[in-house]
Write a protein that holds these residues in place. Structure first.
Motif, short mmCIF file in Angstrom:
data_model
loop_
_atom_site.label_atom_id
_atom_site.label_comp_id
_atom_site.label_asym_id
_atom_site.label_seq_id
_atom_site.Cartn_x
_atom_site.Cartn_y
_atom_site.Cartn_z
N TYR A 265 4.61 11.67 -20.80
CA TYR A 265 3.22 11.51 -20.38
C TYR A 265 2.96 12.29 -19.09
CZ TYR A 265 -1.05 9.66 -18.44
OH TYR A 265 -2.30 9.57 -17.86
N PHE A 266 3.85 12.14 -18.13
CA PHE A 266 3.62 12.79 -16.83
C PHE A 266 3.78 14.30 -16.90
CE2 PHE A 266 4.18 8.43 -15.20
CZ PHE A 266 2.95 8.33 -14.56
N VAL A 267 4.58 14.82 -17.83
CA VAL A 267 4.66 16.28 -18.01
C VAL A 267 3.25 16.82 -18.24
CG1 VAL A 267 5.39 18.11 -19.60
CG2 VAL A 267 7.06 16.43 -18.76
N ASP A 268 2.50 16.19 -19.13
CA ASP A 268 1.13 16.64 -19.43
C ASP A 268 0.16 16.29 -18.31
OD1 ASP A 268 1.75 17.85 -21.84
OD2 ASP A 268 1.41 16.03 -23.00
N PHE A 269 0.23 15.06 -17.81
CA PHE A 269 -0.71 14.62 -16.78
C PHE A 269 -0.59 15.48 -15.51
CE2 PHE A 269 -1.97 11.37 -13.47
CZ PHE A 269 -3.33 11.39 -13.76
N LEU A 270 0.61 15.83 -15.13
CA LEU A 270 0.82 16.60 -13.90
C LEU A 270 0.28 18.03 -13.99
CD1 LEU A 270 4.36 15.33 -12.84
CD2 LEU A 270 2.14 14.71 -11.85
N LYS A 271 0.08 18.53 -15.21
CA LYS A 271 -0.52 19.87 -15.36
C LYS A 271 -1.93 19.89 -14.78
CE LYS A 271 2.14 21.03 -19.46
NZ LYS A 271 2.11 21.17 -20.92
N LYS A 272 -2.56 18.72 -14.67
CA LYS A 272 -3.91 18.60 -14.13
C LYS A 272 -3.91 18.50 -12.60
CE LYS A 272 -5.43 16.03 -18.27
NZ LYS A 272 -4.93 17.01 -19.15
N GLU B 275 0.84 -1.20 0.00
CA GLU B 275 0.00 0.00 0.00
C GLU B 275 0.88 1.25 0.00
OE1 GLU B 275 -2.58 -0.43 3.39
OE2 GLU B 275 -3.62 -2.15 2.51
N GLY B 276 1.99 1.18 0.71
CA GLY B 276 2.93 2.30 0.76
C GLY B 276 3.59 2.58 -0.58
N LEU B 277 3.71 1.57 -1.44
CA LEU B 277 4.28 1.79 -2.77
C LEU B 277 3.37 2.68 -3.60
CD1 LEU B 277 5.62 -1.81 -3.54
CD2 LEU B 277 6.94 0.19 -2.78
N PHE B 278 2.06 2.46 -3.50
CA PHE B 278 1.13 3.37 -4.17
C PHE B 278 1.24 4.78 -3.57
CE2 PHE B 278 -2.77 5.79 -4.27
CZ PHE B 278 -2.97 5.89 -5.63
N ASP B 279 1.31 4.84 -2.25
CA ASP B 279 1.43 6.15 -1.58
C ASP B 279 2.68 6.89 -2.04
OD1 ASP B 279 -0.92 5.55 -0.22
OD2 ASP B 279 0.13 4.92 1.61
N ARG B 280 3.77 6.15 -2.21
CA ARG B 280 5.03 6.76 -2.70
C ARG B 280 4.81 7.35 -4.09
NH1 ARG B 280 9.81 2.65 -4.02
NH2 ARG B 280 8.46 2.33 -5.82
N TRP B 281 4.15 6.58 -4.96
CA TRP B 281 3.87 7.04 -6.31
C TRP B 281 2.96 8.26 -6.28
CZ3 TRP B 281 -0.77 7.07 -9.15
CH2 TRP B 281 -0.63 7.32 -10.52
N ASN B 282 1.89 8.19 -5.50
CA ASN B 282 0.92 9.28 -5.40
C ASN B 282 1.58 10.55 -4.83
OD1 ASN B 282 -1.80 10.09 -5.84
ND2 ASN B 282 -2.23 9.87 -3.66
N THR B 283 2.46 10.38 -3.86
CA THR B 283 3.20 11.52 -3.29
C THR B 283 4.11 12.14 -4.35
OG1 THR B 283 3.11 10.60 -1.07
CG2 THR B 283 4.87 12.19 -1.49
N SER B 284 4.69 11.30 -5.21
CA SER B 284 5.54 11.84 -6.28
C SER B 284 4.71 12.65 -7.27
CB SER B 284 6.35 10.75 -6.97
OG SER B 284 5.55 9.92 -7.78
N LEU B 285 3.44 12.26 -7.48
CA LEU B 285 2.56 13.08 -8.33
C LEU B 285 2.39 14.47 -7.73
CD1 LEU B 285 -0.44 10.71 -9.22
CD2 LEU B 285 1.55 11.24 -10.64
N ALA B 286 2.24 14.53 -6.41
CA ALA B 286 2.01 15.81 -5.73
C ALA B 286 3.18 16.78 -5.86
CB ALA B 286 1.68 15.57 -4.25
N THR B 287 4.37 16.27 -6.18
CA THR B 287 5.52 17.17 -6.37
C THR B 287 5.39 17.93 -7.68
OG1 THR B 287 6.92 15.60 -7.60
CG2 THR B 287 7.05 15.54 -5.16
N LEU B 288 4.55 17.42 -8.59
CA LEU B 288 4.38 17.98 -9.95
C LEU B 288 5.67 17.93 -10.76
CD1 LEU B 288 2.04 21.01 -9.15
CD2 LEU B 288 1.42 18.64 -9.71
N ASP B 289 6.59 17.07 -10.35
CA ASP B 289 7.88 16.90 -11.02
C ASP B 289 7.88 15.55 -11.73
OD1 ASP B 289 10.52 16.38 -11.76
OD2 ASP B 289 11.37 17.06 -9.86
N PRO B 290 7.80 15.55 -13.07
CA PRO B 290 7.74 14.27 -13.80
C PRO B 290 8.93 13.36 -13.54
CG PRO B 290 8.12 16.09 -15.31
CD PRO B 290 7.83 16.70 -13.97
N ASP B 291 10.09 13.95 -13.26
CA ASP B 291 11.27 13.13 -12.97
C ASP B 291 11.09 12.35 -11.67
OD1 ASP B 291 12.79 13.85 -15.29
OD2 ASP B 291 13.18 15.78 -14.33
N LYS B 292 10.45 12.95 -10.68
CA LYS B 292 10.18 12.26 -9.41
C LYS B 292 9.23 11.10 -9.63
CE LYS B 292 12.53 14.89 -6.58
NZ LYS B 292 13.80 14.41 -6.08
#
Length: 149
Positions: A78-85, A32-49
Motif C-alpha cells: 500500500y505504501f509503495v503506491d501511496f508514497l508516490k504521491k 502526538e510524537g508518535l504521529f509525527d514519527r509516522w509522518n516523518t517516515s512518510l517523508a522518507t518515501l521509503d515504504p519499509d521505514k
C-alpha cells in the motif's frame, strides 16, 4: 494445606496487581510524537521505514484503498503506491485516550500531496507498547464525506 492455598492465592492477586501497575508511562505530547514519527517516515518515501511503525499483526484500513492490510507485506505494498504521491499529513483535530500500554489517537487530518491536492480525512491510530517501543496496532483512515445541509 489451607494456609498454603491462601498464601498462594494472595500472592497471585498481589502479583497481578503489581503487573497491572507496571504500565509504560506516556504523555499526550509523546502520543502526538508518535504521529509525527509516522509522518516523518512518510517523508522518507521509503515504504519499509513507514511499515516499521506498525506491529506485525496490525490492521491498516487505508484512505486510498478498499482492501484491509493485515500483514507487513500488504502494508508495504500500500505504501509503495501511496508514497508516490509524496503525502504529508497535518493534524486538524484530535482526541487522545491513554490506557495501560495502549493509546488511541483519533481525529481529523489533511494530507497534502505533491500535486498540491489536499485530502481531508478522519483517522484512528491505536498503539501498543511492545518490544520496547510504541507500535501502531490499528490504523483507520477514511476520506471525510461530503457535507450535507
Amino acid at each position: 494445606m489451607y494456609k498454603f492455598v491462601m498464601v498462594a492465592a494472595v500472592a497471585t492477586v498481589l502479583a497481578g496487581q503489581a503487573m497491572a501497575a507496571e504500565c509504560t508511562p506516556i504523555t499526550e505530547k509523546q502520543v502526538e510524537g508518535l504521529f509525527d514519527r509516522w509522518n516523518t517516515s512518510l517523508a522518507t518515501l521509503d515504504p519499509d521505514k513507514v511499515v516499521e511503525n506498525y506491529a506485525p499483526d496490525a490492521v491498516l484500513l487505508p484512505t486510498l484503498s478498499n482492501k484491509p492490510r493485515l500483514t507487513q507485506e500488504e502494508r508495504r505494498a500500500y505504501f509503495v503506491d501511496f508514497l508516490k504521491k509524496k503525502p504529508q499529513g497535518k493534524i486538524d483535530t484530535r482526541t487522545i485516550k491513554i490506557g495501560c500500554d495502549k493509546v488511541i489517537d483519533t481525529g481529523t487530518y489533511t494530507f497534502t500531496l505533491a500535486d498540491g491536492t489536499k485530502v481531508p480525512a478522519r483517522f484512528t491510530f491505536s498503539y501498543k507498547f511492545e518490544h520496547g517501543k510504541w507500535l501502531i496496532t490499528s490504523h483507520h483512515s477514511s476520506a471525510i464525506p461530503e457535507t450535507h445541509s
